[in-house]
Design a protein around this motif. Structure first.
Motif, PDB file in Angstrom:
ATOM      1  N   CYS A   1       0.853  -1.191   0.000  1.00 55.83           N
ATOM      2  CA  CYS A   1       0.000   0.000   0.000  1.00 55.83           C
ATOM      3  C   CYS A   1       0.885   1.236   0.000  1.00 55.83           C
ATOM      4  CB  CYS A   1      -0.947  -0.002   1.207  1.00 55.83           C
ATOM      5  SG  CYS A   1      -0.144   0.181   2.811  1.00 55.83           S
ATOM      6  N   THR A   2       0.258   2.400  -0.059  1.00 57.08           N
ATOM      7  CA  THR A   2       0.988   3.656   0.019  1.00 57.08           C
ATOM      8  C   THR A   2       0.850   4.234   1.420  1.00 57.08           C
ATOM      9  OG1 THR A   2      -0.915   5.013  -0.601  1.00 57.08           O
ATOM     10  CG2 THR A   2       0.424   4.114  -2.403  1.00 57.08           C
TER      11      THR A   2
ATOM     12  N   GLU B   1      -2.643   5.608   1.966  1.00 57.29           N
ATOM     13  CA  GLU B   1      -3.619   4.563   2.281  1.00 57.29           C
ATOM     14  C   GLU B   1      -3.439   4.072   3.720  1.00 57.29           C
ATOM     15  OE1 GLU B   1      -4.187   2.695  -2.229  1.00 57.29           O
ATOM     16  OE2 GLU B   1      -2.594   1.964  -0.910  1.00 57.29           O
TER      17      GLU B   1
ATOM     18  N   GLU C   1       5.465   5.431  -1.206  1.00 56.76           N
ATOM     19  CA  GLU C   1       4.763   4.405  -1.978  1.00 56.76           C
ATOM     20  C   GLU C   1       5.061   2.992  -1.499  1.00 56.76           C
ATOM     21  OE1 GLU C   1       2.545   5.630  -4.091  1.00 56.76           O
ATOM     22  OE2 GLU C   1       3.314   7.566  -3.404  1.00 56.76           O
TER      23      GLU C   1
ATOM     24  N   VAL D   1      -6.934  -0.831  -0.202  1.00 65.20           N
ATOM     25  CA  VAL D   1      -5.690  -0.376  -0.827  1.00 65.20           C
ATOM     26  C   VAL D   1      -5.827  -0.407  -2.348  1.00 65.20           C
ATOM     27  CG1 VAL D   1      -4.131  -0.875   1.075  1.00 65.20           C
ATOM     28  CG2 VAL D   1      -4.792  -2.723  -0.432  1.00 65.20           C
TER      29      VAL D   1
ATOM     30  N   SER E   1      -4.302   1.064  -4.574  1.00 64.20           N
ATOM     31  CA  SER E   1      -3.021   1.071  -5.294  1.00 64.20           C
ATOM     32  C   SER E   1      -2.528  -0.339  -5.592  1.00 64.20           C
ATOM     33  CB  SER E   1      -1.961   1.821  -4.487  1.00 64.20           C
ATOM     34  OG  SER E   1      -1.661   1.132  -3.292  1.00 64.20           O
TER      35      SER E   1
ATOM     36  N   SER F   1      -4.409  -2.760  -6.655  1.00 58.58           N
ATOM     37  CA  SER F   1      -5.333  -3.409  -7.581  1.00 58.58           C
ATOM     38  C   SER F   1      -4.563  -4.263  -8.581  1.00 58.58           C
ATOM     39  CB  SER F   1      -6.148  -2.346  -8.328  1.00 58.58           C
ATOM     40  OG  SER F   1      -6.983  -2.942  -9.288  1.00 58.58           O
TER      41      SER F   1
END
Length: 314
Positions: free
Chosen positions: A14-15, A18, A45, A69, A71, A73
């Motif tokens: 995740c970032t 997030e 990131e 999350v 990001s 995906s």
């Protein structure tokens, strides 16, 4: 794996944004203990979400965790069966106590007595940044320790994170008025809880974007200004921080890389401040400056651009 399966862990990249959103949420309606971890130091990131569950996650549970999350995906979650362990203790096993001068900073997993004549601060890893384990925070503790023989009446910690630097100041200068501010309301809540856990009562907490908030200026000027944030915001906020400093005040700055030292010093020099001390720790640098002999007045109103995410305090 040895031992009976006691729980399950679902992991996803995740970032930082997030991670902060997950940590700040009150109720995510997911039957799991959620933990976020910085995988690469100071890389926004490169974070990780771990969800701990008592039962093997089904498709619905996995979908709910993945939805946290976006990001990640397209990335399949890693599902791990875990043997019985104390996961709260395990999550903090790498956070050994940090000792800097009069201070020792520890987590609940590693209770530690205060050094003779010093102070032990309990700071658990959680929703805000600043356990004392990052070079910027430990360097600031050392810088404050070096100022112990000076007298300060008004102190401000801008971007307080967990409050650890404000708590250290409260120990060194118990009669001072101390203000701790952060742009993030969650950080201020964490600082309030940490203050209670450490028995610190006389601390004024403010949610504020920048340093020229009315509630900040009316309590100034400050003879000690602490700002452990990031280099970009330090440069843009230099006129604000200099404006709230009393003539000759000590200004402790951190969150900057050694490669950024020059631009930060230059920004504060333009506001009448002079460099007094430097503490380099790996790639990171902590600065102590002295405010000018006369009170600095910004020529133009502060520019709020670029302040998103300025609270570091790691």
């Amino acid at each position: 794996m040895s031992g009976a399966v006691d729980s399950w862990r679902v992991s996803l990249p995740c970032t930082r944004a997030e991670a902060e959103a997950i940590d700040a949420a009150d109720d995510l309606a997911i039957d799991a203990v959620l933990m976020t971890t910085e995988e690469v130091e100071d890389d926004r990131e490169r974070w990780r979400l771990d969800a701990y569950m008592e039962r093997e996650p089904d498709a619905a549970a996995l979908a709910a965790i993945c939805a946290l999350v976006p990001s990640a995906s397209g990335t399949a979650p890693t599902v791990t069966a875990l043997a019985e362990q104390d996961w709260v203790a395990l999550s903090q096993e790498g956070l050994e106590p940090i000792r800097e001068g009069r201070f020792v900073v520890h987590t609940s997993a590693h209770p530690t007595a205060a050094p003779e004549g010093g102070c032990a601060l309990l700071i658990d890893a959680g929703r805000a940044f600043g356990t004392g384990h990052h070079a910027t925070t430990s360097g600031c503790l050392a810088m404050l320790d070096g100022l112990a023989e000076r007298s300060f009446a008004r102190i401000i910690d801008v971007g307080t994170g967990t409050g650890v630097l404000a708590f250290a100041a409260a120990f060194l200068w118990p009669d001072a008025t101390i203000v701790a501010t952060d742009i993030d309301p969650a950080a201020v809540e964490v600082t309030r809880a940490n203050a209670a856990a450490n028995g610190i009562a006389d601390l004024e907490l403010l949610v504020a974007d920048g340093a020229l908030h009315d509630a900040i200026t009316e309590r100034g000027p400050y003879d000690l200004v602490i700002a452990n944030i990031l280099a970009g915001p330090l440069v843009s906020m230099a006129p604000e921080l200099a404006a709230i400093a009393a003539p000759g005040a000590a200004i402790v700055l951190a969150g900057l890389l050694e490669t950024q030292r020059g631009q930060v010093i230059e920004a504060f020099a333009a506001c009448g401040c002079t460099l007094e001390a430097v503490d380099r720790r790996g790639d990171w640098t902590i600065l102590r400056l002295a405010a000018g002999a006369t009170r600095f007045v910004p020529a133009t109103p502060p520019d709020p651009k670029g302040r998103d995410g300025w609270a570091l305090d790691l």
